[in-house]
Design a protein around this motif. Structure first.
Motif, PDB file in Angstrom:
ATOM      1  N   PHE A  24      35.353  17.777  23.718  1.00 46.85           N
ATOM      2  CA  PHE A  24      35.857  18.896  24.087  1.00 46.85           C
ATOM      3  C   PHE A  24      34.916  19.753  24.923  1.00 46.85           C
ATOM      4  CE2 PHE A  24      34.735  19.296  19.541  1.00 46.85           C
ATOM      5  CZ  PHE A  24      33.859  20.354  19.629  1.00 46.85           C
ATOM      6  N   ASN A  25      35.441  21.050  25.451  1.00 47.07           N
ATOM      7  CA  ASN A  25      34.488  21.808  26.187  1.00 47.07           C
ATOM      8  C   ASN A  25      34.412  23.268  25.626  1.00 47.07           C
ATOM      9  OD1 ASN A  25      34.457  20.352  28.457  1.00 47.07           O
ATOM     10  ND2 ASN A  25      36.251  21.220  29.551  1.00 47.07           N
ATOM     11  N   VAL A  26      33.362  23.647  25.627  1.00 52.26           N
ATOM     12  CA  VAL A  26      33.153  24.977  24.755  1.00 52.26           C
ATOM     13  C   VAL A  26      32.667  25.794  26.166  1.00 52.26           C
ATOM     14  CG1 VAL A  26      31.574  26.463  23.337  1.00 52.26           C
ATOM     15  CG2 VAL A  26      32.361  24.192  22.712  1.00 52.26           C
ATOM     16  N   GLU A  36      23.035  16.851  35.033  1.00 60.11           N
ATOM     17  CA  GLU A  36      22.728  15.780  34.255  1.00 60.11           C
ATOM     18  C   GLU A  36      23.360  14.417  34.807  1.00 60.11           C
ATOM     19  OE1 GLU A  36      25.137  17.487  30.716  1.00 60.11           O
ATOM     20  OE2 GLU A  36      23.237  16.874  29.558  1.00 60.11           O
ATOM     21  N   CYS A  96      21.322  19.462  20.885  1.00 55.85           N
ATOM     22  CA  CYS A  96      22.189  19.955  21.791  1.00 55.85           C
ATOM     23  C   CYS A  96      21.662  20.592  23.003  1.00 55.85           C
ATOM     24  CB  CYS A  96      23.086  21.152  21.125  1.00 55.85           C
ATOM     25  SG  CYS A  96      23.721  20.538  19.557  1.00 55.85           S
ATOM     26  N   VAL A  97      20.661  20.217  23.479  1.00 53.04           N
ATOM     27  CA  VAL A  97      19.959  20.569  24.724  1.00 53.04           C
ATOM     28  C   VAL A  97      20.649  19.809  25.686  1.00 53.04           C
ATOM     29  CG1 VAL A  97      17.711  21.120  23.715  1.00 53.04           C
ATOM     30  CG2 VAL A  97      17.938  18.883  24.697  1.00 53.04           C
ATOM     31  N   HIS A 146      18.957  22.147  17.612  1.00 56.75           N
ATOM     32  CA  HIS A 146      18.080  22.383  18.562  1.00 56.75           C
ATOM     33  C   HIS A 146      18.608  22.535  19.877  1.00 56.75           C
ATOM     34  CE1 HIS A 146      13.871  22.265  19.779  1.00 56.75           C
ATOM     35  NE2 HIS A 146      13.696  21.121  19.981  1.00 56.75           N
ATOM     36  N   GLY A 147      18.559  23.829  20.619  1.00 56.90           N
ATOM     37  CA  GLY A 147      19.233  23.945  21.843  1.00 56.90           C
ATOM     38  C   GLY A 147      20.509  24.719  21.417  1.00 56.90           C
ATOM     39  N   GLU A 150       8.956  18.215  20.709  1.00 54.26           N
ATOM     40  CA  GLU A 150       8.911  19.398  19.391  1.00 54.26           C
ATOM     41  C   GLU A 150       9.310  18.740  18.116  1.00 54.26           C
ATOM     42  OE1 GLU A 150       9.807  23.045  22.775  1.00 54.26           O
ATOM     43  OE2 GLU A 150      11.533  22.301  21.788  1.00 54.26           O
ATOM     44  N   GLN A 153      24.681  15.208  22.899  1.00 55.00           N
ATOM     45  CA  GLN A 153      24.549  15.185  24.454  1.00 55.00           C
ATOM     46  C   GLN A 153      25.486  14.269  25.013  1.00 55.00           C
ATOM     47  OE1 GLN A 153      20.444  14.374  23.167  1.00 55.00           O
ATOM     48  NE2 GLN A 153      19.905  15.965  25.008  1.00 55.00           N
ATOM     49  N   ASN A 154      25.741  14.616  26.344  1.00 54.87           N
ATOM     50  CA  ASN A 154      26.419  13.669  27.050  1.00 54.87           C
ATOM     51  C   ASN A 154      25.633  12.434  27.607  1.00 54.87           C
ATOM     52  OD1 ASN A 154      29.103  14.505  27.084  1.00 54.87           O
ATOM     53  ND2 ASN A 154      28.758  16.005  28.903  1.00 54.87           N
ATOM     54  N   GLY A 193      22.823  26.631  22.716  1.00 55.28           N
ATOM     55  CA  GLY A 193      23.808  27.168  23.927  1.00 55.28           C
ATOM     56  C   GLY A 193      25.086  26.848  23.579  1.00 55.28           C
ATOM     57  N   SER A 194      26.070  26.464  24.722  1.00 60.57           N
ATOM     58  CA  SER A 194      27.354  26.467  24.392  1.00 60.57           C
ATOM     59  C   SER A 194      27.691  25.694  23.064  1.00 60.57           C
ATOM     60  CB  SER A 194      28.275  25.940  25.723  1.00 60.57           C
ATOM     61  OG  SER A 194      28.215  26.901  26.603  1.00 60.57           O
ATOM     62  N   ILE A 195      27.473  24.311  23.219  1.00 63.46           N
ATOM     63  CA  ILE A 195      27.719  23.406  22.243  1.00 63.46           C
ATOM     64  C   ILE A 195      27.135  23.664  20.838  1.00 63.46           C
ATOM     65  CG2 ILE A 195      27.662  20.874  21.384  1.00 63.46           C
ATOM     66  CD1 ILE A 195      29.803  21.551  23.616  1.00 63.46           C
ATOM     67  N   ARG A 198      17.009  30.055  23.146  1.00 70.34           N
ATOM     68  CA  ARG A 198      16.186  30.840  24.057  1.00 70.34           C
ATOM     69  C   ARG A 198      16.388  32.401  23.606  1.00 70.34           C
ATOM     70  NH1 ARG A 198      13.208  26.773  25.461  1.00 70.34           N
ATOM     71  NH2 ARG A 198      14.079  25.567  27.301  1.00 70.34           N
TER      72      ARG A 198
HETATM   73  N1  LIG Z   1      29.274  22.764  27.217  1.00 76.20           N
HETATM   74  C1  LIG Z   1      30.278  21.956  26.987  1.00 76.20           C
HETATM   75  O1  LIG Z   1      31.575  22.256  27.015  1.00 76.20           O
HETATM   76  C2  LIG Z   1      29.934  20.332  26.668  1.00 76.20           C
HETATM   77  C3  LIG Z   1      31.103  19.471  26.213  1.00 76.20           C
HETATM   78  C4  LIG Z   1      30.637  18.217  26.128  1.00 76.20           C
HETATM   79  C5  LIG Z   1      29.212  17.836  25.958  1.00 76.20           C
HETATM   80  N2  LIG Z   1      28.421  18.809  26.272  1.00 76.20           N
HETATM   81  C6  LIG Z   1      26.927  18.282  26.434  1.00 76.20           C
HETATM   82  O2  LIG Z   1      26.190  19.132  25.560  1.00 76.20           O
HETATM   83  C7  LIG Z   1      24.974  18.871  25.961  1.00 76.20           C
HETATM   84  C8  LIG Z   1      24.552  20.659  25.752  1.00 76.20           C
HETATM   85  O3  LIG Z   1      25.368  21.278  26.921  1.00 76.20           O
HETATM   86  P1  LIG Z   1      25.491  22.899  26.656  1.00 76.20           P
HETATM   87  O4  LIG Z   1      26.717  23.082  27.682  1.00 76.20           O
HETATM   88  O5  LIG Z   1      25.721  23.336  25.276  1.00 76.20           O
HETATM   89  O6  LIG Z   1      24.282  23.360  27.300  1.00 76.20           O
HETATM   90  P2  LIG Z   1      23.620  24.635  27.273  1.00 76.20           P
HETATM   91  O7  LIG Z   1      24.721  25.758  27.389  1.00 76.20           O
HETATM   92  O8  LIG Z   1      22.630  24.782  28.578  1.00 76.20           O
HETATM   93  O9  LIG Z   1      22.720  25.031  25.951  1.00 76.20           O
HETATM   94  C9  LIG Z   1      21.647  24.487  25.900  1.00 76.20           C
HETATM   95  C10 LIG Z   1      20.597  25.550  25.278  1.00 76.20           C
HETATM   96  O10 LIG Z   1      19.530  24.861  24.887  1.00 76.20           O
HETATM   97  C11 LIG Z   1      18.319  25.511  25.449  1.00 76.20           C
HETATM   98  N3  LIG Z   1      17.109  24.664  25.143  1.00 76.20           N
HETATM   99  C12 LIG Z   1      16.902  23.676  26.131  1.00 76.20           C
HETATM  100  N4  LIG Z   1      15.644  23.027  25.558  1.00 76.20           N
HETATM  101  C13 LIG Z   1      15.218  23.727  24.451  1.00 76.20           C
HETATM  102  C14 LIG Z   1      14.146  23.709  23.663  1.00 76.20           C
HETATM  103  N5  LIG Z   1      13.211  22.535  23.802  1.00 76.20           N
HETATM  104  N6  LIG Z   1      14.321  24.622  22.552  1.00 76.20           N
HETATM  105  C15 LIG Z   1      15.148  25.554  22.353  1.00 76.20           C
HETATM  106  N7  LIG Z   1      16.108  25.626  23.199  1.00 76.20           N
HETATM  107  C16 LIG Z   1      16.207  25.024  24.311  1.00 76.20           C
HETATM  108  C17 LIG Z   1      18.613  25.813  26.642  1.00 76.20           C
HETATM  109  O11 LIG Z   1      17.940  26.879  27.452  1.00 76.20           O
HETATM  110  P3  LIG Z   1      17.449  26.551  29.028  1.00 76.20           P
HETATM  111  O12 LIG Z   1      18.702  26.607  29.884  1.00 76.20           O
HETATM  112  O13 LIG Z   1      16.411  27.578  29.163  1.00 76.20           O
HETATM  113  O14 LIG Z   1      16.648  25.167  29.219  1.00 76.20           O
HETATM  114  C18 LIG Z   1      20.103  26.356  26.635  1.00 76.20           C
HETATM  115  O15 LIG Z   1      20.040  27.728  26.114  1.00 76.20           O
HETATM  116  C19 LIG Z   1      25.025  18.467  27.246  1.00 76.20           C
HETATM  117  O16 LIG Z   1      24.353  17.120  27.223  1.00 76.20           O
HETATM  118  C20 LIG Z   1      26.266  18.597  27.818  1.00 76.20           C
HETATM  119  O17 LIG Z   1      26.578  17.536  28.679  1.00 76.20           O
HETATM  120  C21 LIG Z   1      28.589  20.120  26.728  1.00 76.20           C
END
Ligand SMILES: NC(=O)c1ccc[n+]([C@@H]2O[C@H](COP(=O)([O-])OP(=O)(O)OC[C@H]3O[C@@H](n4cnc5c(N)ncnc54)[C@H](OP(=O)(O)O)[C@@H]3O)[C@@H](O)[C@H]2O)c1
Length: 350
Positions: free
Chosen positions: A137-139, A289, A86-87, A14-15, A98, A112-113, A17-19, A39
């Motif tokens: 890790f980062n994605v 965040e 993963c939102v 659910h969500g 949801e 999530q963080n 995106g990157s992760i 999305r």
């Molecule tokens: N990226 C990293 O490297 C990393 C590393 C460690 C931890 N994290 C943590 O992992 C979590 C996710 O980060 P991320 O970087 O993957 O975020 P992200 O790339 O923004 O991915 C989240 C995705 O979920 C979508 N979304 C939000 N609410 C939704 C819903 N109800 N239904 C369907 N899709 C939905 C978002 O769309 P919208 O933008 O339209 O809301 C976005 O496309 C965060 O807590 C972050 O701190 C990330």
């Protein structure tokens, strides 16, 4: 891709995106029954390009569009045994609503963080089996269906019969799981590392440029020292989630360049253009965040009848940036603002 194992649990990410795309894609490639929920924009990217997942160790997974199930509809959560959430933390409440509607009894793993998402999820999903996860890790989203895991590390999850089974099915493939019976400590350990996200965003610099400047690092170290003091007062011992123990981290981070560079910068292969995700949020005008990072230290301090002034002021500065104040802070200026105006951290000569 292996055929999904008929008897395996149905997983909804659910969500996506990157992760979500990286984790869900790895699990799908491992033969698990995965649906990515995200999305329209991400779905279109995947349908046009498929998914290509790479990591800094040279691993590469390629999935064709027809090997990935992607949905933009929350009702496709229905029937999921496991929801990998993963939102961003700012979207937890909406996502929980949801899940409550479509998969109220699922096992929900928050990747999530922050440390308080799970409390919110447990409150909103009383019938679900809510578990903590952590991504060390980062994605990065590279475009055209490509996501890259830039740092080594294994996903952590709370030890539970469901995650034990999941870990077994994934085995040693990318997206594998490390089980822990003290995820609260793991999440706090990660949060202390993530305290640099805000410093990086406020600096306006790349991570490399910012971390090479000792004044920015002194601020990062001071936020950690303050955090460690509050955690100690709360009786929480943060876990070691990287190469350096939480107690040693501020000493290494605040050390002179000739110590820090070879010990940390040369070993962590940081991409020359990388910035913290909070810097990306600033650039996109999105809410950050911050409440789930430095804000968690401030909240815990208040609960104990104390204050965490350095982290508190960082939260204020980030709030101002979110409200449109377009100010990037030079290293000396930010250090003076945060550390000279507030309590100096003991023993470090800030
Ligand atoms: N990226 C990293 O490297 C990393 C590393 C460690 C931890 N994290 C943590 O992992 C979590 C996710 O980060 P991320 O970087 O993957 O975020 P992200 O790339 O923004 O991915 C989240 C995705 O979920 C979508 N979304 C939000 N609410 C939704 C819903 N109800 N239904 C369907 N899709 C939905 C978002 O769309 P919208 O933008 O339209 O809301 C976005 O496309 C965060 O807590 C972050 O701190 C990330």
């Amino acid at each position: 891709m292996d055929k999904p194992n008929e008897s395996s649990a149905r997983i909804a990410v659910h969500g996506a995106g990157s992760i979500g795309c990286w984790v869900g894609g790895c699990w799908a490639a491992a033969g698990l029954d995965v649906t990515l929920i995200g999305r329209e924009r991400v779905g279109r990217e995947i349908m046009e390009n498929g998914l290509t997942l790479t990591d800094s160790g040279g691993a590469r997974i390629e999935l064709r569009p027809d090997e990935i199930r992607f949905s933009t509809r929350p009702d496709d959560l229905a029937g999921a045994d496991i929801v990998a959430l993963c939102v961003k933390s700012t979207g937890t409440e909406a996502a929980a609503a949801e899940i409550a509607r479509h998969a109220p009894k699922a096992t929900v793993i928050s990747f999530q963080n922050g440390v308080s998402n799970v409390d919110l999820l447990k409150d909103k999903l009383p019938e679900a089996n809510v578990l903590r996860g952590m991504v060390p890790f980062n994605v990065a989203a590279l475009g055209n269906g490509r996501w890259h895991k830039g740092v080594a590390g294994t996903l952590w999850v709370e030890d539970d019969p469901v995650t034990r089974d999941l870990a077994e099915r994934i085995g040693n493939r990318p997206g594998r799981l490390k089980l822990s019976d003290d995820m609260v400590a793991v999440l706090w350990g990660k949060l202390l590392i993530n305290l640099n996200n805000a410093v990086n965003a406020l600096s306006g610099k790349t991570l490399l440029e910012q971390l090479e400047d000792r004044n920015y690092r002194r601020i990062f170290a001071a936020t950690q020292i303050e955090g460690l003091e509050i955690l100690k007062a709360a009786g929480i011992v943060p876990a070691k989630t990287g190469p350096i123990s939480p107690q040693l981290m501020p000493h290494v981070i605040g050390a002179p360049n000739f110590i820090f560079r070879p010990l940390v910068l040369k070993r962590q292969k940081i991409d020359a253009n990388a910035r913290s995700s909070m810097a990306d949020d600033f650039a996109a005008g999105r809410p950050t965040e911050i409440d789930y990072l430095n804000g968690e230290i401030v909240k815990l301090a208040r609960k104990l009848g104390r204050r965490a002034p350095i982290n508190e002021e960082i939260v204020n500065l980030v709030r101002q940036a979110e409200a449109g104040v377009d100010k990037m802070w030079g290293a000396e200026e930010l250090r003076a603002h945060l550390l000279e105006g507030h309590r100096a951290a003991p023993g470090f000569g800030y």
